[in-house]
Design a protein around this motif. Structure first.
Motif, PDB file in Angstrom:
ATOM      1  N   SER A 103      -4.093  11.283 -36.762  1.00  0.00           N
ATOM      2  CA  SER A 103      -3.609   9.905 -36.640  1.00  0.00           C
ATOM      3  C   SER A 103      -2.694   9.757 -35.420  1.00  0.00           C
ATOM      4  N   VAL A 104      -1.841  10.735 -35.190  1.00  0.00           N
ATOM      5  CA  VAL A 104      -0.942  10.662 -34.035  1.00  0.00           C
ATOM      6  C   VAL A 104      -1.741  10.791 -32.741  1.00  0.00           C
ATOM      7  N   SER A 105      -2.760  11.635 -32.744  1.00  0.00           N
ATOM      8  CA  SER A 105      -3.610  11.784 -31.567  1.00  0.00           C
ATOM      9  C   SER A 105      -4.293  10.465 -31.210  1.00  0.00           C
ATOM     10  N   LEU A 106      -4.688   9.698 -32.206  1.00  0.00           N
ATOM     11  CA  LEU A 106      -5.315   8.396 -31.949  1.00  0.00           C
ATOM     12  C   LEU A 106      -4.364   7.453 -31.218  1.00  0.00           C
ATOM     13  N   ALA A 262      -1.640   0.312 -38.023  1.00  0.00           N
ATOM     14  CA  ALA A 262      -1.132   1.634 -38.416  1.00  0.00           C
ATOM     15  C   ALA A 262      -2.015   2.248 -39.497  1.00  0.00           C
ATOM     16  N   GLN A 263      -2.406   1.440 -40.464  1.00  0.00           N
ATOM     17  CA  GLN A 263      -3.259   1.946 -41.534  1.00  0.00           C
ATOM     18  C   GLN A 263      -4.625   2.362 -41.008  1.00  0.00           C
ATOM     19  N   ALA A 264      -5.178   1.574 -40.072  1.00  0.00           N
ATOM     20  CA  ALA A 264      -6.481   1.914 -39.495  1.00  0.00           C
ATOM     21  C   ALA A 264      -6.416   3.235 -38.735  1.00  0.00           C
ATOM     22  N   LEU A 265      -5.286   3.484 -38.095  1.00  0.00           N
ATOM     23  CA  LEU A 265      -5.115   4.724 -37.339  1.00  0.00           C
ATOM     24  C   LEU A 265      -4.800   5.913 -38.244  1.00  0.00           C
ATOM     25  N   GLY A 266      -4.409   5.626 -39.480  1.00  0.00           N
ATOM     26  CA  GLY A 266      -4.067   6.689 -40.409  1.00  0.00           C
ATOM     27  C   GLY A 266      -2.602   7.058 -40.427  1.00  0.00           C
ATOM     28  N   LEU A 267      -1.760   6.260 -39.763  1.00  0.00           N
ATOM     29  CA  LEU A 267      -0.321   6.517 -39.792  1.00  0.00           C
ATOM     30  C   LEU A 267       0.237   6.116 -41.155  1.00  0.00           C
ATOM     31  N   THR A 268       1.112   6.937 -41.704  1.00  0.00           N
ATOM     32  CA  THR A 268       1.666   6.647 -43.026  1.00  0.00           C
ATOM     33  C   THR A 268       3.188   6.695 -43.069  1.00  0.00           C
ATOM     34  N   THR A 269       3.814   7.359 -42.106  1.00  0.00           N
ATOM     35  CA  THR A 269       5.256   7.553 -42.206  1.00  0.00           C
ATOM     36  C   THR A 269       5.888   7.620 -40.814  1.00  0.00           C
ATOM     37  N   GLY A 270       7.162   7.253 -40.747  1.00  0.00           N
ATOM     38  CA  GLY A 270       7.905   7.401 -39.503  1.00  0.00           C
ATOM     39  C   GLY A 270       7.890   6.167 -38.633  1.00  0.00           C
ATOM     40  N   PRO A 271       8.452   6.285 -37.438  1.00  0.00           N
ATOM     41  CA  PRO A 271       8.623   5.130 -36.564  1.00  0.00           C
ATOM     42  C   PRO A 271       7.316   4.616 -36.007  1.00  0.00           C
ATOM     43  N   GLU A 287      -0.941  -1.910 -28.093  1.00  0.00           N
ATOM     44  CA  GLU A 287      -0.512  -0.526 -28.260  1.00  0.00           C
ATOM     45  C   GLU A 287       0.076  -0.340 -29.649  1.00  0.00           C
ATOM     46  N   CYS A 288      -0.011   0.895 -30.149  1.00  0.00           N
ATOM     47  CA  CYS A 288       0.684   1.257 -31.388  1.00  0.00           C
ATOM     48  C   CYS A 288       1.045   2.731 -31.274  1.00  0.00           C
ATOM     49  N   ALA A 289       2.331   3.014 -31.114  1.00  0.00           N
ATOM     50  CA  ALA A 289       2.798   4.375 -30.872  1.00  0.00           C
ATOM     51  C   ALA A 289       3.608   4.877 -32.068  1.00  0.00           C
ATOM     52  N   ALA A 290       3.504   6.171 -32.329  1.00  0.00           N
ATOM     53  CA  ALA A 290       4.226   6.790 -33.448  1.00  0.00           C
ATOM     54  C   ALA A 290       5.575   7.319 -32.968  1.00  0.00           C
ATOM     55  N   ARG A 291       6.366   6.433 -32.416  1.00  0.00           N
ATOM     56  CA  ARG A 291       7.692   6.774 -31.876  1.00  0.00           C
ATOM     57  C   ARG A 291       8.526   5.510 -31.842  1.00  0.00           C
ATOM     58  N   THR A 292       9.773   5.652 -31.442  1.00  0.00           N
ATOM     59  CA  THR A 292      10.642   4.493 -31.298  1.00  0.00           C
ATOM     60  C   THR A 292      10.508   3.898 -29.898  1.00  0.00           C
ATOM     61  N   ILE A 293      11.149   2.777 -29.682  1.00  0.00           N
ATOM     62  CA  ILE A 293      11.160   2.103 -28.390  1.00  0.00           C
ATOM     63  C   ILE A 293      11.719   3.041 -27.323  1.00  0.00           C
ATOM     64  N   GLY A 294      11.211   2.918 -26.088  1.00  0.00           N
ATOM     65  CA  GLY A 294      11.566   3.848 -25.035  1.00  0.00           C
ATOM     66  C   GLY A 294      12.814   3.457 -24.258  1.00  0.00           C
ATOM     67  N   GLY A 295      13.109   4.264 -23.244  1.00  0.00           N
ATOM     68  CA  GLY A 295      14.268   4.013 -22.402  1.00  0.00           C
ATOM     69  C   GLY A 295      15.563   4.062 -23.197  1.00  0.00           C
ATOM     70  N   LEU A 296      16.506   3.215 -22.792  1.00  0.00           N
ATOM     71  CA  LEU A 296      17.775   3.097 -23.513  1.00  0.00           C
ATOM     72  C   LEU A 296      17.807   1.862 -24.397  1.00  0.00           C
ATOM     73  N   CYS A 297      16.616   1.251 -24.607  1.00  0.00           N
ATOM     74  CA  CYS A 297      16.573  -0.042 -25.301  1.00  0.00           C
ATOM     75  C   CYS A 297      17.002   0.045 -26.758  1.00  0.00           C
TER      76      CYS A 297
END
Length: 412
Positions: A103-106, A262-271, A287-297
């Motif tokens: 899921s994260v690779s997707l 997120a569900q289509a990609l198989g993500l279930t937990t986390g940011p 886009e849909c990323a398995a992380r938080t917002i970038g930079g210092l935002c």
């Protein structure tokens, strides 16, 4: 009671190091850091730095497993795009609950993400994928215009170019061939660096959602408007403002679309950090990323109890309750100062003036003077950040624009 131990996977180039380490210490966690350049972080976390090559997975996983055998880890957390896949693989190997590596690779391959969303029947732009070695002259007449060309694996609008006609397509494709010939990007992208994605250009308003998943259910932490039109030919994101001023019905549609994605990609937990456009009554996922917002935002967000976004994510990763976490500011926003031209950054004047503006919480230059810089689509870095909190989103936007006028960038 045993102190939870967390391994943070942080590229040396990351903006996020200080904020995640500060959050981990505030939560009284035992912190280990996995990074690709030990000398950069060794002074920050002496004797707790593990040198890893994020792109040599088996070697890195063996090193993480060996660390776990000596210092049992509660969780492995990737804080940036470069480290989220390795974190998912490490958690799987250590049998720690996490998103699946698949899921994260997707989320890290825009082409396969598009394939996944299309199969799920979710709205996303039309797309085609071409070898980076292709001759654009042979492709350009088969393309729908306007279109957007992009690498399949980069973020922050790096390599993203709009083309409205065959001649512009040729020029944009050649630019991506130059970009993706860079050895460092080829190492980062691997097989993904061999492809160029071409999507239909979508007009409309762009928004960004920050959230966290628990058992596949989305908890929205913030929904940002991007007030500056992102129409191309490159797509520098400059202003983020929250809460969104879109009608509540539209905001509900955005939240639903992100959760379904997120569900289509198989993500279930986390940011989750998601980007979408609102066009013709639909929410189109970009886009849909398995992380938080970038930079210092992330620093513009604060939650009940004074908790930072990083602390919230760490708490969630450790299985602690975050359902009652609420943002505590009425409105907030960020200015990401773009690179205006190629050259060497000489100086940025006006930071002290900006810090005196009412509503400005922080104003930070993120690249040191003397740094060689390039504009988008080549370089995804920003020169600095201005973070604002105000009573209303309109006041936030006004303050951010005022701050921008006070900054004078000198590039030689």
């Amino acid at each position: 009671m045993t102190t939870p131990a967390v391994l943070l996977l942080i590229p040396a180039s990351s903006y996020r190091t200080h904020d995640f380490l500060e959050a981990a210490h505030a939560l009284d966690l035992e912190v280990q850091v996995g990074t690709d350049q030990s000398q950069v972080l060794a002074e920050v976390v002496p004797d707790r730095t593990l040198v890893l090559d994020f792109f040599e997975a088996e070697i890195a996983l063996a090193a993480i497993a060996e660390l776990h055998s000596r210092h049992p880890l509660s969780v492995v957390l990737g804080v940036d795009d470069e480290s989220v896949e390795l974190a998912a693989q490490a958690n799987q190997r250590l049998r720690i609950p996490h998103n699946s590596p698949t899921s994260v690779s997707l989320t890290r391959d825009k082409f396969w993400m598009r394939q996944c969303l299309a199969k799920a029947g979710l709205a996303s732009p039309g797309f085609q994928r071409f070898s980076v070695a292709s001759d654009p002259e042979t492709l350009r007449d088969s393309i729908r215009y306007p279109c957007v060309l992009k690498p399949t694996f980069l973020a922050a609008s790096q390599g993203v170019i709009r083309a409205d006609a065959p001649g512009e397509f040729n020029t944009a494709f050649r630019s991506l061939q130059e970009l993706l010939a860079d050895p460092e990007l080829q190492k980062r992208g691997g097989e993904r660096a061999k492809w160029v994605l071409v999507e239909d250009y979508l007009p409309g308003l762009e928004v960004s959602l920050e959230g966290v998943l628990t058992d596949g259910c989305l908890q929205t932490l913030a929904l940002f408007d991007k007030p500056d039109p992102l129409t191309g030919p490159t797509f520098a994101e400059t202003l983020y403002v929250a809460p969104s001023r879109l009608p509540e019905t539209v905001q509900q549609c955005v939240r639903k679309a992100v959760e379904q994605t997120a569900q289509a990609l198989g993500l279930t937990t986390g940011p989750v950090h998601a980007e979408a456009r609102v066009h013709q009554g639909k929410v189109w996922m970009l886009e849909c990323a398995a992380r938080t917002i970038g930079g210092l935002c992330s620093r513009m967000l604060a939650f009940s109890g004074g908790m930072s976004l990083e602390a919230l994510i760490l708490r969630h990763a450790l299985g602690r309750d975050i359902q009652t976490a609420q943002t505590i500011s009425n409105a907030c926003g960020a200015l990401m100062l773009p690179v205006p031209k190629d050259g060497t950054l000489h100086t940025i004047a006006g930071w002290d003036t900006v810090r005196e503006i009412s509503g400005v919480e922080a104003a930070v230059q993120s690249l040191p003077n003397g740094t060689a810089v390039r504009t988008l689509p080549h370089d995804a870095r920003y020169l600095g950040f201005v973070l604002v909190r105000e009573k209303t989103p309109a006041a936030v936007e006004t303050t951010l624009r005022e701050a921008w006028t006070q900054l004078q960038v000198e590039i030689d």
